[in-house]
Design a protein around this motif. Structure first.
Motif, PDB file in Angstrom:
ATOM      1  N   PRO A  83       0.814  -1.227   0.000  1.00 17.63           N
ATOM      2  CA  PRO A  83       0.000   0.000   0.000  1.00 17.63           C
ATOM      3  C   PRO A  83       0.843   1.270   0.000  1.00 17.63           C
ATOM      4  O   PRO A  83       0.458   2.275  -0.597  1.00 17.63           O
ATOM      5  N   THR A  84       2.009   1.232   0.642  1.00 19.13           N
ATOM      6  CA  THR A  84       2.881   2.406   0.704  1.00 19.13           C
ATOM      7  C   THR A  84       3.511   2.723  -0.643  1.00 19.13           C
ATOM      8  O   THR A  84       3.586   3.891  -1.061  1.00 19.13           O
ATOM      9  N   HIS A  85       3.964   1.697  -1.350  1.00 18.04           N
ATOM     10  CA  HIS A  85       4.727   1.907  -2.578  1.00 18.04           C
ATOM     11  C   HIS A  85       3.876   1.940  -3.839  1.00 18.04           C
ATOM     12  O   HIS A  85       4.340   2.440  -4.874  1.00 18.04           O
ATOM     13  N   LEU A  86       2.664   1.413  -3.785  1.00 14.50           N
ATOM     14  CA  LEU A  86       1.863   1.306  -5.007  1.00 14.50           C
ATOM     15  C   LEU A  86       1.648   2.659  -5.699  1.00 14.50           C
ATOM     16  O   LEU A  86       1.753   2.731  -6.934  1.00 14.50           O
ATOM     17  N   PRO A  87       1.372   3.749  -4.952  1.00  9.73           N
ATOM     18  CA  PRO A  87       1.223   5.046  -5.646  1.00  9.73           C
ATOM     19  C   PRO A  87       2.479   5.468  -6.396  1.00  9.73           C
ATOM     20  O   PRO A  87       2.390   6.136  -7.433  1.00  9.73           O
ATOM     21  N   LEU A  88       3.652   5.088  -5.882  1.00 12.88           N
ATOM     22  CA  LEU A  88       4.895   5.440  -6.568  1.00 12.88           C
ATOM     23  C   LEU A  88       5.002   4.724  -7.906  1.00 12.88           C
ATOM     24  O   LEU A  88       5.483   5.305  -8.892  1.00 12.88           O
ATOM     25  N   PHE A  89       4.555   3.474  -7.951  1.00 16.23           N
ATOM     26  CA  PHE A  89       4.567   2.751  -9.231  1.00 16.23           C
ATOM     27  C   PHE A  89       3.617   3.404 -10.226  1.00 16.23           C
ATOM     28  O   PHE A  89       3.894   3.444 -11.424  1.00 16.23           O
ATOM     29  N   GLY A  90       2.498   3.919  -9.727  1.00 15.88           N
ATOM     30  CA  GLY A  90       1.583   4.628 -10.606  1.00 15.88           C
ATOM     31  C   GLY A  90       2.226   5.866 -11.200  1.00 15.88           C
ATOM     32  O   GLY A  90       2.006   6.192 -12.378  1.00 15.88           O
ATOM     33  N   GLN A  91       3.054   6.560 -10.394  1.00 14.97           N
ATOM     34  CA  GLN A  91       3.735   7.742 -10.902  1.00 14.97           C
ATOM     35  C   GLN A  91       4.792   7.381 -11.942  1.00 14.97           C
ATOM     36  O   GLN A  91       4.958   8.081 -12.948  1.00 14.97           O
ATOM     37  N   VAL A  92       5.510   6.307 -11.712  1.00 16.77           N
ATOM     38  CA  VAL A  92       6.591   5.913 -12.616  1.00 16.77           C
ATOM     39  C   VAL A  92       6.055   5.308 -13.915  1.00 16.77           C
ATOM     40  O   VAL A  92       6.551   5.613 -15.007  1.00 16.77           O
ATOM     41  N   LEU A  93       5.035   4.460 -13.804  1.00 17.18           N
ATOM     42  CA  LEU A  93       4.550   3.712 -14.962  1.00 17.18           C
ATOM     43  C   LEU A  93       3.376   4.372 -15.676  1.00 17.18           C
ATOM     44  O   LEU A  93       3.149   4.113 -16.857  1.00 17.18           O
ATOM     45  N   GLY A  94       2.608   5.183 -14.946  1.00 22.68           N
ATOM     46  CA  GLY A  94       1.392   5.720 -15.534  1.00 22.68           C
ATOM     47  C   GLY A  94       0.353   4.628 -15.710  1.00 22.68           C
ATOM     48  O   GLY A  94       0.417   3.570 -15.069  1.00 22.68           O
ATOM     49  N   ASP A  95      -0.583   4.857 -16.585  1.00 26.21           N
ATOM     50  CA  ASP A  95      -1.642   3.863 -16.802  1.00 26.21           C
ATOM     51  C   ASP A  95      -1.284   2.867 -17.898  1.00 26.21           C
ATOM     52  O   ASP A  95      -2.060   1.952 -18.191  1.00 26.21           O
ATOM     53  N   GLY A  96      -0.128   3.030 -18.517  1.00 24.40           N
ATOM     54  CA  GLY A  96       0.316   2.125 -19.576  1.00 24.40           C
ATOM     55  C   GLY A  96       0.038   2.615 -20.975  1.00 24.40           C
ATOM     56  O   GLY A  96       0.591   2.073 -21.944  1.00 24.40           O
ATOM     57  N   SER A  97      -0.799   3.631 -21.114  1.00 25.44           N
ATOM     58  CA  SER A  97      -1.202   4.074 -22.452  1.00 25.44           C
ATOM     59  C   SER A  97      -0.028   4.622 -23.264  1.00 25.44           C
ATOM     60  O   SER A  97      -0.043   4.558 -24.500  1.00 25.44           O
ATOM     61  N   ALA A  98       0.987   5.159 -22.597  1.00 27.43           N
ATOM     62  CA  ALA A  98       2.149   5.680 -23.330  1.00 27.43           C
ATOM     63  C   ALA A  98       2.870   4.584 -24.086  1.00 27.43           C
ATOM     64  O   ALA A  98       3.597   4.863 -25.041  1.00 27.43           O
ATOM     65  N   TRP A  99       2.664   3.328 -23.664  1.00 28.82           N
ATOM     66  CA  TRP A  99       3.307   2.182 -24.312  1.00 28.82           C
ATOM     67  C   TRP A  99       2.290   1.265 -24.992  1.00 28.82           C
ATOM     68  O   TRP A  99       2.612   0.131 -25.331  1.00 28.82           O
ATOM     69  N   GLY A 100       1.054   1.757 -25.166  1.00 27.50           N
ATOM     70  CA  GLY A 100       0.031   0.931 -25.793  1.00 27.50           C
ATOM     71  C   GLY A 100      -0.413  -0.214 -24.907  1.00 27.50           C
ATOM     72  O   GLY A 100      -0.855  -1.256 -25.403  1.00 27.50           O
ATOM     73  N   MET A 101      -0.331  -0.010 -23.578  1.00 31.54           N
ATOM     74  CA  MET A 101      -0.663  -1.064 -22.623  1.00 31.54           C
ATOM     75  C   MET A 101      -1.704  -0.564 -21.632  1.00 31.54           C
ATOM     76  O   MET A 101      -2.160   0.583 -21.694  1.00 31.54           O
ATOM     77  N   ARG A 102      -2.056  -1.440 -20.696  1.00 35.81           N
ATOM     78  CA  ARG A 102      -2.956  -1.052 -19.612  1.00 35.81           C
ATOM     79  C   ARG A 102      -2.462  -1.694 -18.323  1.00 35.81           C
ATOM     80  O   ARG A 102      -2.230  -2.905 -18.279  1.00 35.81           O
ATOM     81  N   PHE A 103      -2.296  -0.877 -17.277  1.00 39.58           N
ATOM     82  CA  PHE A 103      -1.832  -1.367 -15.985  1.00 39.58           C
ATOM     83  C   PHE A 103      -2.966  -1.359 -14.970  1.00 39.58           C
ATOM     84  O   PHE A 103      -3.790  -0.445 -14.929  1.00 39.58           O
ATOM     85  N   HIS A 104      -2.971  -2.378 -14.156  1.00 42.84           N
ATOM     86  CA  HIS A 104      -3.952  -2.549 -13.084  1.00 42.84           C
ATOM     87  C   HIS A 104      -3.162  -2.711 -11.792  1.00 42.84           C
ATOM     88  O   HIS A 104      -2.395  -3.651 -11.648  1.00 42.84           O
TER      89      HIS A 104
END
Length: 301
Positions: free
Chosen positions: A55-76
């Motif tokens: 729970p502590t680190h998950l927001p940081l991964f969202g900042q680094v990876l985004g939603d995936g659209s920049a790479w034609g992907m989708r992150f959950h």
């Protein structure tokens, strides 16, 4: 095929580096560590990925990876309050993968070598077939006692699986990369916790072995597998990536390049990412990837 990227845990082996940040966000030369396992999923054709972290680190991964659209992907993004074994990944959000085949990879694994994309595509295709079973990989190591170990017979078929055995039956370690058919979620949910209270990935793989549905792909000298989970192995990974990239003039684990070559995004998309980064070597490489190429990327190498 769905992808599952495990980036949880406390990273105690890398303390004090991990006192305030997830180890999977530590730099491995010029990229966050998580870029390398993510690139393996991408080479396997995976475009939808569940990223699991605390729970502590998950927001940081969202900042680094985004939603995936920049790479034609989708992150959950899914929280894992406490690590309870690798197979727990299939029970945290069963609706994500359902009965679809899935590829699971550990967030501190770096895998590189000639023919890797073909190997991944073959394993993915097998897992997509009805009753395709599971595929793991065997990598020869000098001291396998720190890993899961697979024993194979003369025909290359799996005979036994052991988790960190005191007396290994073979020298083939199992890297943290696994391909499963659509029954993995049901199998994981039926597992009993091990004596250390975890749902072991070896126990999940053993269910496939018992059913005669476990295949093993042996990696030899042409493949490199690094587990960047200790101070020593993190330094080894740093040096490996730097050496290969400086010598060859191409990058390891560059999501933008993989997405472009896979046809998931266009050159303009890559250039937008480069422009947002400003003027650095990574951005220069992206501009080289997106434009006419003749020879090495001299702008950054």
């Amino acid at each position: 095929m769905k992808g599952i990227l495990l980036a949880g845990g406390h990273g105690t082996r890398l303390a004090p580096l991990t006192g305030a940040i997830s180890k999977q966000l530590l730099p491995v030369y010029n990229k966050p560590m998580i870029y390398y396992p993510l690139s393996v999923l991408m080479l396997a054709g995976v475009r939808e990925v569940m990223v699991i972290s605390t729970p502590t680190h998950l927001p940081l991964f969202g900042q680094v990876l985004g939603d995936g659209s920049a790479w034609g992907m989708r992150f959950h993004f899914v929280e894992q309050a406490e690590p309870r074994g690798l197979a727990q990944a299939f029970t945290l959000d069963p609706g994500f993968h359902g009965t679809e085949p899935a590829c699971l990879i550990l967030g501190d694994n770096l895998i590189y070598g000639s023919g890797l994309a073909r190997t991944l595509a073959s394993a993915a295709a097998a897992a997509r077939r009805p009753g395709g079973g599971a595929a793991i990989f065997g990598y020869p190591v000098r001291d396998p006692r720190a890993y899961g170990v697979v024993e194979v017979d003369g025909g290359g078929r799996a005979v036994s699986l052991e988790e960190k055995p005191a007396r290994p039956r073979g020298h083939l370690a199992v890297p943290g990369l696994y391909f499963y058919d659509g029954s993995a979620g049901e199998r994981a949910a039926a597992l009993a916790p091990s004596p250390r209270g975890e749902l072991e990935i070896t126990d999940l793989n053993r269910t496939y072995l018992d059913d005669g549905l476990l295949s093993v792909e042996r990696w030899g000298r042409g493949m490199a597998w690094l587990d960047a989970g200790t101070h020593e192995s993190l330094l080894e990974a740093q040096n490996f990536v730097r050496t290969v990239e400086q010598r060859q003039g191409t990058m390891i684990g560059c999501p933008e390049e993989i997405a472009l070559r896979s046809g998931w995004i266009g050159a303009d998309d890559v250039l937008r990412v480069a422009d947002a980064m400003g003027d650095n070597r990574y951005a220069s490489y992206l501009r080289w990837v997106a434009g006419p190429r003749d020879g090495p990327a001299e702008a950054w190498a």
